[in-house]
Design a protein around this motif. Structure first.
Motif, short mmCIF file in Angstrom:
data_model
loop_
_atom_site.label_atom_id
_atom_site.label_comp_id
_atom_site.label_asym_id
_atom_site.label_seq_id
_atom_site.Cartn_x
_atom_site.Cartn_y
_atom_site.Cartn_z
N UNK A 119 37.56 49.72 39.78
CA UNK A 119 38.42 50.82 40.25
C UNK A 119 37.64 51.69 41.23
N UNK A 120 38.28 52.01 42.35
CA UNK A 120 37.65 52.79 43.41
C UNK A 120 38.38 54.11 43.62
N UNK A 121 37.62 55.08 44.09
CA UNK A 121 38.19 56.33 44.58
C UNK A 121 37.52 56.66 45.91
N UNK A 122 38.30 57.17 46.84
CA UNK A 122 37.81 57.32 48.22
C UNK A 122 37.53 58.77 48.56
N UNK A 123 36.41 58.97 49.27
CA UNK A 123 36.06 60.26 49.89
C UNK A 123 35.99 60.06 51.39
N UNK A 124 36.44 61.03 52.13
CA UNK A 124 36.32 61.03 53.59
C UNK A 124 35.32 62.10 54.00
N UNK A 125 34.46 61.75 54.94
CA UNK A 125 33.43 62.68 55.41
C UNK A 125 33.72 63.00 56.88
N UNK A 126 33.81 64.26 57.19
CA UNK A 126 34.02 64.72 58.55
C UNK A 126 32.67 64.82 59.25
N UNK A 127 32.51 64.11 60.36
CA UNK A 127 31.25 64.06 61.10
C UNK A 127 31.18 65.18 62.13
N UNK A 128 30.03 65.33 62.75
CA UNK A 128 29.81 66.43 63.68
C UNK A 128 30.73 66.36 64.89
N UNK A 134 34.45 56.78 55.64
CA UNK A 134 34.98 56.76 54.27
C UNK A 134 33.92 56.23 53.31
N UNK A 135 33.94 56.76 52.10
CA UNK A 135 33.10 56.30 51.01
C UNK A 135 33.99 55.90 49.84
N UNK A 136 33.93 54.64 49.45
CA UNK A 136 34.67 54.14 48.29
C UNK A 136 33.74 54.09 47.09
N UNK A 137 33.95 55.01 46.15
CA UNK A 137 33.12 55.07 44.95
C UNK A 137 33.70 54.16 43.88
N UNK A 138 32.86 53.31 43.31
CA UNK A 138 33.28 52.49 42.17
C UNK A 138 33.16 53.34 40.92
N UNK A 139 34.29 53.61 40.28
CA UNK A 139 34.31 54.59 39.19
C UNK A 139 34.57 53.96 37.83
N UNK A 140 34.87 52.68 37.75
CA UNK A 140 35.14 52.11 36.45
C UNK A 140 35.34 50.62 36.47
N UNK A 141 35.16 49.98 35.30
CA UNK A 141 35.36 48.56 35.09
C UNK A 141 36.39 48.36 33.99
N UNK A 142 36.75 47.10 33.77
CA UNK A 142 37.61 46.78 32.64
C UNK A 142 36.87 47.03 31.34
N UNK A 143 37.61 47.10 30.25
CA UNK A 143 37.01 47.44 28.95
C UNK A 143 35.98 46.40 28.53
N UNK A 144 36.25 45.12 28.75
CA UNK A 144 35.31 44.07 28.35
C UNK A 144 34.02 44.15 29.13
N UNK A 145 34.12 44.47 30.42
CA UNK A 145 32.90 44.56 31.23
C UNK A 145 32.07 45.77 30.84
N UNK A 146 32.71 46.84 30.35
CA UNK A 146 31.96 48.00 29.94
C UNK A 146 31.18 47.73 28.65
N UNK A 147 31.70 46.85 27.81
CA UNK A 147 31.01 46.54 26.56
C UNK A 147 29.79 45.67 26.81
N UNK A 148 29.94 44.70 27.70
CA UNK A 148 28.85 43.75 27.94
C UNK A 148 27.73 44.43 28.72
N UNK A 149 26.49 44.11 28.38
CA UNK A 149 25.33 44.62 29.09
C UNK A 149 24.45 43.44 29.45
#
Length: 523
Positions: A119-128, A134-149
């Motif tokens: 899951x991604x969430x986007x930030x936009x940065x205003x340049x000079x 744009x910055x796409x932050x990865x904010x989460x995985x599926x439940x199974x992937x969160x359990x596995x290490x």
């Protein structure tokens, strides 16, 4: 009767085949026949598409050799001992590089807030200059992937599972397409405890183009402002960077121009482009070139109205090669005037990026990825495969750079294609060796810096014990005052490379500790 027999014939045939396949020698014979048929069909397909053919009949369990080319330093010695990716090279589930390119770079991906289970969430940065990245932050995985290490081969958890995880900046290729390869890397990065963020240049990845300006191949000005933004908003997190394919031209340019002020602890380039001009002038398979050309034209046509004031869009859309498009876009008199008016926004004063003539040679004088390689001040890992069909021949590799510069390391394999390096893990799953190798490299490099910091602290402590009580007391007081003035810094990075603002100050202990690290690293 014969009609009844013909009706039962398919069922009887399947029943007989199922019985025969229970025999091991028949099953192996059938698998071999299917494999040979698949190789024959793929060979025929490669010949019809005029793609360089590579024999894929090798053993799937055969391992390729990983060759580490670098200058003998303390870090290189530490990597050879603790970087398990060197001793566990990738196996070959699919040796043909074209198969790896199709599955990792050309396969379609669904655009949206969630891709490949991330899951991604986007930030936009205003340049000079009014532009936007744009910055796409990865904010989460599926439940199974969160359990596995996933664990380090030595038993230690990879990544930095803490309240301030390391931020990994992912730089896509020069076309700006988010490929399945990049999404898999983002998935594994987040799974191992890092905090990945995808950097999109202006006009790429759905980022709006608010100024009639595209970024040149090796112009790192936008990336500089983006990294400075990440540094200011996440001062306690270590910054890392990974580039994909031709995106290495931007990352290497950034590291060269920023030098010791790059804010990064380490960087990695997967299937990098070392010579930009040679890469554009090199003739790689027509199918890949045609697809890249169409994708590039689609991008330009999307912003044709706004770009028409600084580019001849009609001629650009009629180009028949990526080289001609790059030249029409950036090597014209109109672009020269526009670039001169925007030169004040560049970070470095007295910038040499403005050539005397807006020609092809002048363009690469300011955009070659390795033009400032001597200024790079952090360790850079480059993963390269000799069977890469999208890169110039391996004879053009700058091996002298890796032999003489202590900050550049080259891990070379025989199989892997372009941004592929697919292999089967111990569980039989097909994964990317390059992804796990890069993340493990970051962890081992961080461990090395931590050991160097401890050595420097012990040296400073021993030196302080030999001085008088008055000097020790004044040193402690000055240390406390400087601690109050000093900003938070990433724990695993070199202090000298993380500080570049006048408000950040060095203590005597920090200066000596930093000197110890430099002496140890380059010896």
């Amino acid at each position: 009767m014969w009609g009844f027999f013909l009706c039962l014939l398919p069922s009887l045939t399947l029943f007989l085949v199922s019985i025969l396949l229970q025999m091991n020698w028949i099953r192996h014979l059938a698998e071999s026949a299917v494999q040979r048929l698949g190789c024959f069909m793929w060979t025929l397909t490669c010949r019809l598409l005029k793609l360089p053919y590579t024999n894929v009949s090798g053993s799937t369990k055969e391992k390729t050799e990983v060759k580490l080319i670098c200058k003998p330093t303390a870090l290189a010695s530490y990597l050879r001992k603790h970087w398990h990716a060197l001793t566990q090279p990738p196996t070959r589930p699919q040796t043909d590089p074209h198969l790896q390119i199709i599955t990792n770079l050309m396969w379609p991906t669904l655009e949206g807030a969630e891709m490949q289970g991330v899951r991604f969430t986007r930030d936009h940065i205003l340049l000079h200059d009014g532009g936007i990245v744009a910055l796409d932050w990865a904010v989460g995985l599926s439940h199974q992937d969160q359990i596995k290490r996933q664990h380090h081969p030595g038993g230690k958890v990879l990544g930095l599972h803490s309240s301030n995880p390391a931020i990994v900046i992912l730089i896509p290729n020069a076309l700006g397409r988010v490929t399945p390869h990049l999404l898999k890397l983002c998935h594994l990065t987040l799974k191992q405890g890092f905090y990945p963020v995808v950097f999109h240049r202006r006009g790429h990845g759905g980022c709006p183009l608010t100024t009639p300006r595209y970024q040149e191949f090796g112009n790192p000005s936008d990336l500089m402002q983006t990294v400075a933004y990440l540094r200011s908003h996440h001062p306690s997190s270590t910054l890392l960077a990974v580039s994909e394919g031709s995106g290495s031209g931007l990352l290497l340019s950034y590291l060269g121009e920023c030098g010791s002020s790059s804010y990064l602890m380490a960087a990695a380039c997967i299937s990098p482009v070392f010579h930009g001009q040679l890469w554009f002038e090199n003739e790689f398979p027509w199918l890949y070139h045609w697809l890249a050309l169409m994708y590039r034209k689609f991008q330009i046509n999307r912003y044709a109205t706004s770009l028409s004031s600084v580019m001849d869009v009609a001629n650009i859309l009629r180009c028949k090669s990526l080289r001609d498009m790059e030249e029409f876009m950036f090597c014209t008199v109109t672009q020269q005037i526009h670039r001169t008016s925007d030169s004040k926004d560049h970070i470095k004063k007295g910038d040499s990026r403005i050539p005397l003539k807006p020609d092809w040679a002048g363009y690469w004088d300011r955009n070659e990825p390795l033009r400032d390689a001597d200024e790079v001040a952090i360790p850079v890992l480059c993963l390269y495969s000799t069977d890469d069909p999208l890169s110039p021949p391996s004879s053009t590799l700058p091996e002298t750079l890796f032999h003489n510069n202590p900050y550049f390391l080259l891990a070379q394999t025989e199989q892997g294609g372009h941004c592929g390096f697919m292999h089967k893990d111990e569980c039989g799953n097909t994964t990317s060796w390059s992804h796990s190798a890069v993340l493990e490299y970051f962890q081992v490099t961080a461990d090395f810096f931590g050991l160097e910091d401890k050595k420097g602290f012990k040296d400073v402590t021993a030196m302080g014990c030999s001085h008088g009580l008055r000097r020790s007391t004044s040193a402690v007081m000055s240390t406390r005052r400087s601690t109050l003035l000093r900003k938070d810094r990433p724990v695993l990075s070199s202090r000298r490379r993380q500080i570049s603002t006048p408000s950040d100050t060095f203590t005597l202990e920090e200066e000596r500790e930093d000197f110890t690290w430099n002496r140890s690293y380059t010896r």
